[in-house]
Design a protein around this motif. Structure first.
Motif, mmCIF file in Angstrom:
data_model
loop_
_atom_site.group_PDB
_atom_site.id
_atom_site.type_symbol
_atom_site.label_atom_id
_atom_site.label_comp_id
_atom_site.label_asym_id
_atom_site.label_seq_id
_atom_site.Cartn_x
_atom_site.Cartn_y
_atom_site.Cartn_z
ATOM 1 N N VAL A 246 0.836 -1.197 0.000
ATOM 2 C CA VAL A 246 0.000 0.000 0.000
ATOM 3 C C VAL A 246 0.871 1.247 0.000
ATOM 4 C CG1 VAL A 246 -1.745 1.336 1.267
ATOM 5 C CG2 VAL A 246 -1.829 -1.170 1.297
ATOM 6 N N TYR A 247 0.477 2.217 -0.839
ATOM 7 C CA TYR A 247 0.974 3.588 -0.713
ATOM 8 C C TYR A 247 -0.224 4.438 -0.344
ATOM 9 C CZ TYR A 247 2.631 8.254 -1.970
ATOM 10 O OH TYR A 247 2.943 9.597 -1.956
ATOM 11 N N SER A 248 -0.090 5.173 0.749
ATOM 12 C CA SER A 248 -1.237 5.893 1.313
ATOM 13 C C SER A 248 -0.995 7.395 1.354
ATOM 14 C CB SER A 248 -1.513 5.371 2.730
ATOM 15 O OG SER A 248 -2.473 6.177 3.378
ATOM 16 N N PRO A 249 -1.277 8.109 0.253
ATOM 17 C CA PRO A 249 -1.200 9.573 0.304
ATOM 18 C C PRO A 249 -2.349 10.202 1.081
ATOM 19 C CG PRO A 249 -1.069 8.756 -1.959
ATOM 20 C CD PRO A 249 -1.550 7.624 -1.099
ATOM 21 N N GLY A 250 -3.463 9.457 1.228
ATOM 22 C CA GLY A 250 -4.677 10.056 1.770
ATOM 23 C C GLY A 250 -5.026 9.692 3.193
ATOM 24 N N GLY A 251 -4.246 8.817 3.850
ATOM 25 C CA GLY A 251 -4.515 8.487 5.253
ATOM 26 C C GLY A 251 -5.509 7.353 5.428
ATOM 27 N N GLY A 252 -5.986 7.220 6.658
ATOM 28 C CA GLY A 252 -6.872 6.112 6.997
ATOM 29 C C GLY A 252 -6.129 4.797 7.098
ATOM 30 N N ASN A 253 -4.887 4.829 7.576
ATOM 31 C CA ASN A 253 -4.031 3.641 7.536
ATOM 32 C C ASN A 253 -4.455 2.550 8.515
ATOM 33 O OD1 ASN A 253 -2.389 4.885 5.559
ATOM 34 N ND2 ASN A 253 -1.460 6.106 7.176
ATOM 35 N N ALA A 254 -4.962 2.936 9.673
ATOM 36 C CA ALA A 254 -5.453 1.930 10.614
ATOM 37 C C ALA A 254 -6.584 1.121 9.977
ATOM 38 C CB ALA A 254 -5.917 2.593 11.904
ATOM 39 N N ALA A 255 -7.444 1.805 9.233
ATOM 40 C CA ALA A 255 -8.550 1.120 8.556
ATOM 41 C C ALA A 255 -8.030 0.225 7.446
ATOM 42 C CB ALA A 255 -9.519 2.152 7.989
ATOM 43 N N THR A 256 -7.025 0.683 6.722
ATOM 44 C CA THR A 256 -6.442 -0.132 5.650
ATOM 45 C C THR A 256 -5.846 -1.413 6.212
ATOM 46 O OG1 THR A 256 -5.985 1.796 4.256
ATOM 47 C CG2 THR A 256 -4.647 -0.177 3.872
ATOM 48 N N ILE A 257 -5.104 -1.298 7.302
ATOM 49 C CA ILE A 257 -4.505 -2.478 7.940
ATOM 50 C C ILE A 257 -5.590 -3.415 8.453
ATOM 51 C CG2 ILE A 257 -3.148 -3.211 9.943
ATOM 52 C CD1 ILE A 257 -1.561 -0.503 9.477
ATOM 53 N N ALA A 258 -6.644 -2.850 9.029
ATOM 54 C CA ALA A 258 -7.754 -3.678 9.518
ATOM 55 C C ALA A 258 -8.413 -4.446 8.382
ATOM 56 C CB ALA A 258 -8.778 -2.804 10.237
ATOM 57 N N ALA A 259 -8.492 -3.834 7.193
ATOM 58 C CA ALA A 259 -9.090 -4.524 6.044
ATOM 59 C C ALA A 259 -8.230 -5.712 5.618
ATOM 60 C CB ALA A 259 -9.255 -3.538 4.887
ATOM 61 N N PHE A 260 -6.921 -5.530 5.583
ATOM 62 C CA PHE A 260 -6.025 -6.658 5.269
ATOM 63 C C PHE A 260 -6.216 -7.784 6.280
ATOM 64 C CE2 PHE A 260 -3.763 -3.896 2.378
ATOM 65 C CZ PHE A 260 -3.095 -4.747 1.504
ATOM 66 N N GLU A 261 -6.273 -7.425 7.564
ATOM 67 C CA GLU A 261 -6.402 -8.438 8.615
ATOM 68 C C GLU A 261 -7.739 -9.162 8.519
ATOM 69 O OE1 GLU A 261 -5.729 -6.068 12.063
ATOM 70 O OE2 GLU A 261 -3.528 -6.228 11.949
ATOM 71 N N GLU A 262 -8.790 -8.423 8.145
ATOM 72 C CA GLU A 262 -10.125 -9.034 8.089
ATOM 73 C C GLU A 262 -10.206 -10.138 7.044
ATOM 74 O OE1 GLU A 262 -14.651 -7.529 7.120
ATOM 75 O OE2 GLU A 262 -13.448 -6.401 8.577
ATOM 76 N N ILE A 263 -9.496 -9.982 5.934
ATOM 77 C CA ILE A 263 -9.554 -11.016 4.904
ATOM 78 C C ILE A 263 -8.352 -11.972 4.987
ATOM 79 C CG2 ILE A 263 -10.888 -9.565 3.339
ATOM 80 C CD1 ILE A 263 -8.349 -9.244 1.665
ATOM 81 N N GLY A 264 -7.541 -11.791 6.032
ATOM 82 C CA GLY A 264 -6.440 -12.718 6.263
ATOM 83 C C GLY A 264 -5.285 -12.582 5.290
ATOM 84 N N ARG A 265 -5.071 -11.385 4.766
ATOM 85 C CA ARG A 265 -3.967 -11.167 3.832
ATOM 86 C C ARG A 265 -2.878 -10.341 4.496
ATOM 87 N NH1 ARG A 265 -5.342 -8.684 -1.934
ATOM 88 N NH2 ARG A 265 -6.984 -10.246 -1.639
ATOM 89 N N VAL A 266 -1.632 -10.661 4.219
ATOM 90 C CA VAL A 266 -0.496 -9.928 4.777
ATOM 91 C C VAL A 266 -0.226 -8.690 3.921
ATOM 92 C CG1 VAL A 266 1.982 -9.992 5.279
ATOM 93 C CG2 VAL A 266 0.540 -11.988 5.765
ATOM 94 N N CYS A 267 -0.090 -7.553 4.588
ATOM 95 C CA CYS A 267 0.349 -6.324 3.918
ATOM 96 C C CYS A 267 1.873 -6.272 4.068
ATOM 97 C CB CYS A 267 -0.303 -5.099 4.540
ATOM 98 S SG CYS A 267 0.157 -3.551 3.723
#
Length: 334
Positions: A246-267
């Protein structure tokens, strides 16, 4: 040649003779470079002293207007408030108009309601109605400085912030190095398409990855707000199983990480912007790889200085892009 200071004043300030100063000012031969440097420094010192006299007792009211996630506005507000006393003997006060989500019409309306201001520090959409609102403020004698994202078609007096295109290129370099030979795709998360700074970061990022063969997937319109960002990221991850960075220019990184964790994928790598409270925590926890950061207090100081320059209270200084700092868990500023 004519000069804003008398030869005698410059000589007293530099400790040189009036004849030597006169030779320097008139660019005559036979003067050593270090002597010319001493005269230049004396003139700079006199400029500072004159500025202090102009500032003495003056009062300025500055408005900070931003549509941005609260975690960033909180950090910038703290930076502004910490820098206000640095302008003594002038007295600066700041008013803050901050919100997370909204329309360009809301931004234009907020700018139109500003009264009694000596200047505005603005983070806003690059849209015609915003540019027109800026022009009306400037036309009424209120200088505007854009911050982190520009409105270049307006009559704003300066843009303060990083080179956004360069930041995107830097992010692409880091992501590509981190992933190495892996064919992983990359998700880029934007708060919205109307913020010019984020668009410039995206263009830099995509241009630097061109030819790498990596899939770049974009999500937008999350406003950097966690709930919206998580929903958008989850949808993108389900549709693009090869995305692992992920490249995050716009923020919301905690939510992005939570989405990866929810579907069981490693970021495998996440490059973020701004060392706000969330990103500090995520960096410590190893969930954000690096943060591209700039010194908010230095930015606040430059932005307010630009406003005072417009009022003739400080000598003019050029604005240069803020240096980008690459922050890891091991070099986090206090």
């Amino acid at each position: 040649m004519p000069h804003r200071y008398k030869v005698r004043e410059i000589a007293q300030q530099s400790g040189l003779s009036e004849a030597t100063v006169d030779r320097v000012l008139n660019d005559r031969p036979g003067v050593r470079e270090n002597t010319r440097a001493e005269v230049a420094q004396a003139i700079a010192d006199l400029d500072k002293q004159r500025a202090q006299l102009r500032l003495n007792g003056r009062r300025f009211l500055i408005d900070v207007v931003m549509q941005t996630p609260q975690r960033f506005s909180d950090a910038f507000r703290a930076a502004v408030e910490a820098e206000l006393p640095a302008f003594a003997p002038a007295m600066l006060r700041a008013r803050f108009h901050l919100w997370e989500s909204g329309t360009t019409a809301q931004m234009a309306d907020a700018l139109g309601k500003i009264r009694g201001s000596h200047g505005v520090v603005l983070k806003a959409q690059d849209a015609p109605e915003v540019a027109e609102a800026v022009d009306r403020l400037v036309g009424s004698g209120v200088p505007v400085v854009t911050y982190t994202t520009d409105v270049p078609t307006s009559t704003r007096c300066a843009y303060v912030g990083i080179d956004n295109h360069g930041a995107g290129v830097t992010a692409a370099y880091l992501v590509d190095q981190w992933l190495g030979s892996s064919p992983s795709g990359v998700l880029i998360t934007l708060s919205g398409p109307v913020f010019r700074g984020e668009g410039e970061r995206e263009v830099g990022f995509r241009s630097a990855l061109r030819g790498s063969g990596r899939e770049v997937v974009e999500v937008s319109d999350g406003d950097g707000v966690d709930a919206t960002t998580k929903r958008l990221v989850l949808d993108a991850l389900r549709r693009h199983p090869g995305v692992e960075a992920v490249y995050s220019p716009g923020g919301g990184n905690a939510a992005t990480i939570a989405a990866f964790e929810e579907i069981g994928r490693v970021c495998r790598v996440l490059v973020a912007h701004d060392l706000d409270a969330d990103n500090r925590r995520l960096l410590r926890e190893g969930k954000v790889s690096v943060v591209l950061h700039n010194d908010l207090r230095a930015d606040a100081r430059v932005a307010m200085r630009q406003i005072l320059q417009q009022h003739g209270a400080l000598p003019s200084e050029p604005v240069r892009p803020t240096p980008i700092q690459v922050i890891t868990p091991y070099n986090v500023p206090a």
